[in-house]
Motif scaffolding. Sequence first.
Motif, PDB file in Angstrom:
ATOM      1  N   GLY A 190      -3.650 -23.479   0.655  1.00 37.57           N
ATOM      2  CA  GLY A 190      -4.744 -24.092  -0.079  1.00 37.57           C
ATOM      3  C   GLY A 190      -6.007 -24.053   0.746  1.00 37.57           C
ATOM      4  N   PRO A 191      -6.748 -25.145   0.812  1.00 35.81           N
ATOM      5  CA  PRO A 191      -7.978 -25.162   1.599  1.00 35.81           C
ATOM      6  C   PRO A 191      -7.676 -25.201   3.095  1.00 35.81           C
ATOM      7  N   ILE A 192      -7.946 -24.086   3.765  1.00 35.46           N
ATOM      8  CA  ILE A 192      -7.655 -23.931   5.191  1.00 35.46           C
ATOM      9  C   ILE A 192      -8.954 -23.564   5.895  1.00 35.46           C
ATOM     10  N   ASP A 193      -9.145 -24.082   7.089  1.00 34.47           N
ATOM     11  CA  ASP A 193     -10.325 -23.743   7.887  1.00 34.47           C
ATOM     12  C   ASP A 193     -10.156 -22.353   8.486  1.00 34.47           C
ATOM     13  N   THR A 194     -10.705 -21.363   7.832  1.00 33.64           N
ATOM     14  CA  THR A 194     -10.642 -19.976   8.290  1.00 33.64           C
ATOM     15  C   THR A 194     -12.014 -19.340   8.126  1.00 33.64           C
ATOM     16  N   GLY A 198      -1.047 -30.957  -0.643  1.00 31.80           N
ATOM     17  CA  GLY A 198      -0.779 -31.590  -1.912  1.00 31.80           C
ATOM     18  C   GLY A 198      -1.809 -31.298  -2.990  1.00 31.80           C
ATOM     19  N   MET A 199      -2.772 -30.418  -2.709  1.00 29.25           N
ATOM     20  CA  MET A 199      -3.853 -30.152  -3.651  1.00 29.25           C
ATOM     21  C   MET A 199      -3.350 -29.725  -5.027  1.00 29.25           C
ATOM     22  N   SER A 200      -2.371 -28.822  -5.048  1.00 29.88           N
ATOM     23  CA  SER A 200      -1.963 -28.236  -6.324  1.00 29.88           C
ATOM     24  C   SER A 200      -1.137 -29.177  -7.201  1.00 29.88           C
TER      25      SER A 200
END
Length: 265
Positions: A200-204, A259-261
């Motif tokens: 999901g939202p990852i710091d990349t 847990g976003m999805s």
Amino acid sequence: MPDRLSELSRSVADRVAIVTGAGSGMGRATAHLFADEGANVVVADLGADRVQAVVDEITAVHGGERVLGRVCDVASADALRGLVDATVERFGGIDIVVNNAGVSLLNSFLAEDDDEFESNWATTLDINLTSHARLVRYAMPHLLDSDSARIVNIASTEALVTTAGLAAYAATKAGVVGLTKSMAVELGRRRITANCICPGPIDTAMTSEIPSEAKETYARRRVPLRRYGLPEEVAQMTLSLCLPAASFLTGAVIPVDGGMSIRHT
């Protein structure tokens, strides 16, 4: 006394792992983690400087014997064949394939420029989906020789919930999910497992241009853990799927998204 549960190994020591897109972000974290766990790692990426940087980082900790850097455009069939050949020449075989390389290009149905839409669509398809199938195909003779062959395809939560303007990205990531299931069904009889991770939202680097305030707001509203994830948190799941002990897990689609999805409101 009951038998102890000691037959299944939780070590990837001396296994040979190819990681694409390993020059940064989740791929870099995966390459480091596998090296830390004793695997022989092939760092494959399009950027020569990025490849060398990761190879140097791993060499500084573990020496150069267990790491190979390979500049590779995954959109090229010849480059992927060369990647497999170089891996086998250096390490003698292949046990693990991590298809991590990916690209996110704007692809809106409302775009006025047809040429840009077509170009971005084709490029995204080649990198995000076709390359996964090709690399596994080319590595197959060596995976069949392994006693613990593992395939991990990195998709995205964009396969589950989507963002406007990223049609090709969403389509290819959903395709990776279907491709993984197909691999799992067909290759299971040969004792090769195939699983899929949906970060999901990852710091990349892919999310680096999003302002920090926007990230914080999004995380508070959409992510039960209320933050962006770290590349290593995805890499840890990748490693877990590649353990010899993960021998009865195949065809799984695993969100690593805080847990976003699953959050409705």
